[in-house]
Design an enzyme around this catalytic site. Structure first.
Site, PDB file in Angstrom:
ATOM      1  N   LYS A 209      32.975  -2.901  47.120  1.00 32.24           N
ATOM      2  CA  LYS A 209      33.907  -3.018  48.245  1.00 32.24           C
ATOM      3  C   LYS A 209      35.375  -3.026  47.809  1.00 32.24           C
ATOM      4  CE  LYS A 209      30.840  -4.742  51.804  1.00 32.24           C
ATOM      5  NZ  LYS A 209      30.495  -5.825  52.736  1.00 32.24           N
ATOM      6  N   ARG A 243      23.304  -8.107  48.366  1.00 33.21           N
ATOM      7  CA  ARG A 243      23.102  -6.765  48.929  1.00 33.21           C
ATOM      8  C   ARG A 243      23.926  -5.787  48.099  1.00 33.21           C
ATOM      9  NH1 ARG A 243      25.633  -3.427  52.701  1.00 33.21           N
ATOM     10  NH2 ARG A 243      24.223  -2.204  54.029  1.00 33.21           N
TER      11      ARG A 243
END
Length: 263
Positions: A209, A243
């Protein structure tokens, strides 16, 4: 399905989208998607999380019909063959109901059960786990970031329990990168242990991210080591599921961290 506290569960990401921020278009076709899911399981993924609508900023919204058009062929194949729980990333009750009917095991709602008023009822009806994620894009309570997350997720918990979702089926996600800055995302990682007081297992989704891009100044696919660092920190602060895109590297880091911190 899960024995939280005994180990860290690895959730592998499978995007059936043309426009996801890291791997958009790579697994848009059924055969490529199925092969990718099986490869992640072979590498040690405990769960496969499948999304058919990108959640990156500025991404195109898709209808429930289009979401199901993308999901159904892949799910029909994987439910029969994959051998691990399958999660579907959707905030639409119509989609959730259809995929649960196909045999999906978990729903991952990036709007924390707060967008579709029927979602919590669908979860209760099928008696499955749900990941309720904090989403800063739809939250006006923006003082202290951890306080904001707690308030948002308490509402999600109340909605779930009010619809009859069992306590054991509620999993919480602090929503790294969803309408929050890189600095706020880093603060969340530092303060993850404060969210344990909500009384439910935690899922952490930092994989590739923008927070990591800010730190490393690298494109998404070169942020593997940064993701691994947050996996380790997350486990140390009480996270139960990570995740991730890169299974092998994060699994190995989790195994070592579990051996040290969960004994």
């Amino acid at each position: 399905m899960f024995d939280f506290g005994s180990k860290t569960y690895i959730m592998g990401i499978l995007n059936l989208t043309p426009d996801s921020f890291s791997d958009g278009g790579e697994y848009f076709q059924k055969d490529e998607a199925v092969e990718r899911a099986k490869k992640m399981v072979a590498q040690g993924a405990d769960i496969i999380d499948i999304g058919a609508e990108s959640t990156r900023p500025g991404s195109e919204k898709v209808s429930a019909a289009e979401e199901l058009r993308r999901l159904t062929p892949v799910l029909n194949k994987l439910v029969a063959e994959i051998g691990v729980p399958i999660s579907v990333d959707t905030y639409k009750a119509e989609v959730a109901k259809e995929v649960l009917g196909l045999g999906v095991d978990i729903i991952n709602d990036v709007r924390g059960l707060q967008w579709d008023e029927d979602m919590a009822q669908v979860i209760a009806e099928y008696d499955v786990p749900v990941v309720a994620m904090y989403n800063g894009r739809f939250c006006n309570d923006r003082g202290d970031i951890i306080g904001s997350i707690k308030n948002f997720l308490r509402k999600s918990i109340d909605l779930a329990k009010g619809a009859g979702v069992k306590e054991k089926n509620i999993i919480l996600d602090p929503g790294i990168g969803f309408g929050i800055s890189a600095e706020e995302s880093m603060e969340i990682v530092r303060r993850l242990s404060e969210l344990k007081g909500l009384g439910h297992p935690l899922l952490l989704g930092t994989s590739r991210k923008s927070m990591l891009g800010e730190i490393l100044d690298l494109p998404p696919k070169e942020r593997v080591e940064g993701t691994v660092a947050t996996t380790v920190m997350g486990i140390m602060h009480g996270v139960d599921i990570v995740r991730v895109h890169d299974i092998k590297e994060n699994l190995r880091a989790a195994q070592v961290t579990d051996a040290i911190f969960r004994k």
